[in-house]
Design a protein around this motif. Structure first.
Motif, PDB file in Angstrom:
ATOM      1  N   GLY A   8       0.774  -1.236   0.000  1.00 61.00           N
ATOM      2  CA  GLY A   8       0.000   0.000   0.000  1.00 61.00           C
ATOM      3  C   GLY A   8       0.801   1.279   0.000  1.00 61.00           C
ATOM      4  O   GLY A   8       0.226   2.362  -0.132  1.00 61.00           O
ATOM      5  N   GLY A   9       2.115   1.196   0.136  1.00 55.17           N
ATOM      6  CA  GLY A   9       2.891   2.421   0.113  1.00 55.17           C
ATOM      7  C   GLY A   9       2.954   3.018  -1.280  1.00 55.17           C
ATOM      8  O   GLY A   9       2.470   2.439  -2.252  1.00 55.17           O
ATOM      9  N   GLY A  10       3.550   4.195  -1.366  1.00 55.33           N
ATOM     10  CA  GLY A  10       3.685   4.840  -2.661  1.00 55.33           C
ATOM     11  C   GLY A  10       4.115   6.276  -2.526  1.00 55.33           C
ATOM     12  O   GLY A  10       4.411   6.748  -1.427  1.00 55.33           O
ATOM     13  N   SER A  11       4.150   6.956  -3.652  1.00 58.66           N
ATOM     14  CA  SER A  11       4.512   8.369  -3.696  1.00 58.66           C
ATOM     15  C   SER A  11       3.269   9.175  -4.022  1.00 58.66           C
ATOM     16  O   SER A  11       2.606   8.910  -5.038  1.00 58.66           O
ATOM     17  CB  SER A  11       5.583   8.602  -4.762  1.00 58.66           C
ATOM     18  OG  SER A  11       6.778   7.917  -4.425  1.00 58.66           O
ATOM     19  N   VAL A  12       2.961  10.129  -3.170  1.00 66.47           N
ATOM     20  CA  VAL A  12       1.756  10.941  -3.349  1.00 66.47           C
ATOM     21  C   VAL A  12       2.069  12.404  -3.101  1.00 66.47           C
ATOM     22  O   VAL A  12       3.143  12.747  -2.591  1.00 66.47           O
ATOM     23  CB  VAL A  12       0.629  10.488  -2.393  1.00 66.47           C
ATOM     24  CG1 VAL A  12       0.192   9.061  -2.688  1.00 66.47           C
ATOM     25  CG2 VAL A  12       1.054  10.635  -0.942  1.00 66.47           C
ATOM     26  N   GLN A  13       1.118  13.247  -3.451  1.00 65.62           N
ATOM     27  CA  GLN A  13       1.213  14.673  -3.169  1.00 65.62           C
ATOM     28  C   GLN A  13       0.609  14.957  -1.793  1.00 65.62           C
ATOM     29  O   GLN A  13      -0.245  14.203  -1.295  1.00 65.62           O
ATOM     30  CB  GLN A  13       0.444  15.466  -4.220  1.00 65.62           C
ATOM     31  CG  GLN A  13       0.986  15.331  -5.635  1.00 65.62           C
ATOM     32  CD  GLN A  13       2.289  16.054  -5.811  1.00 65.62           C
ATOM     33  OE1 GLN A  13       2.477  17.155  -5.321  1.00 65.62           O
ATOM     34  NE2 GLN A  13       3.224  15.422  -6.525  1.00 65.62           N
ATOM     35  N   ALA A  14       1.057  16.020  -1.193  1.00 61.18           N
ATOM     36  CA  ALA A  14       0.488  16.432   0.083  1.00 61.18           C
ATOM     37  C   ALA A  14      -1.027  16.599  -0.062  1.00 61.18           C
ATOM     38  O   ALA A  14      -1.508  17.105  -1.077  1.00 61.18           O
ATOM     39  CB  ALA A  14       1.119  17.737   0.545  1.00 61.18           C
ATOM     40  N   GLY A  15      -1.740  16.138   0.952  1.00 62.62           N
ATOM     41  CA  GLY A  15      -3.190  16.218   0.931  1.00 62.62           C
ATOM     42  C   GLY A  15      -3.868  14.961   0.444  1.00 62.62           C
ATOM     43  O   GLY A  15      -5.084  14.808   0.602  1.00 62.62           O
TER      44      GLY A  15
END
Length: 126
Positions: A8-15
């Motif tokens: 479930g991890g990953g790279s996302v934007q704030a918010g």
């Protein structure tokens, strides 16, 4: 024989949001008692983020209260961490810690042991 698989991890934007999952399996009967999620940011010590003890009580570090939620599905031997409104400071490698209890029919006590997942990376960019 015990496997603790995280995802479930990953790279996302704030918010944005992410949900981490931790699944336990073994070749013998067991139940899950206390569960917790930890994280470790680069150059920092591993810290406890959220925990749920067997009576259902939950604890969170102050910085994630109201944004992160730890839940469990005992039928599926799975623990999740719902992470909402992520911030850059939430970046780190997240690890689940589960206490597995193995019934010991010939004993007055059950055996228990803590197991860690391999970790899943969460990166939040601003």
């Amino acid at each position: 024989q015990v496997r603790i698989d995280e995802s479930g991890g990953g790279s996302v934007q704030a918010g944005e949001h992410l949900e981490l999952s931790c699944h336990a399996s073994a070749g013998v009967s067991f139940r899950i008692d206390d569960v917790a999620w930890y994280r470790q940011a680069p150059g920092k010590q591993r810290e406890l983020v959220a925990q749920e003890i067997i009576d259902g009580a939950t604890n969170y570090i102050e910085s994630v209260k109201g944004r992160f939620f730890i839940t469990r599905d005992d039928a599926k031997n799975t623990v999740t961490l719902q992470m909402n409104f992520l911030k850059p400071e939430d970046t780190g490698r997240y690890y689940c810690d589960v206490e597995l209890v193995f019934p010991m029919p010939d004993s007055d006590y059950d055996a228990s042991e803590h197991y860690w997942g391999q970790g899943t990376q969460v990166t939040v960019s601003s």
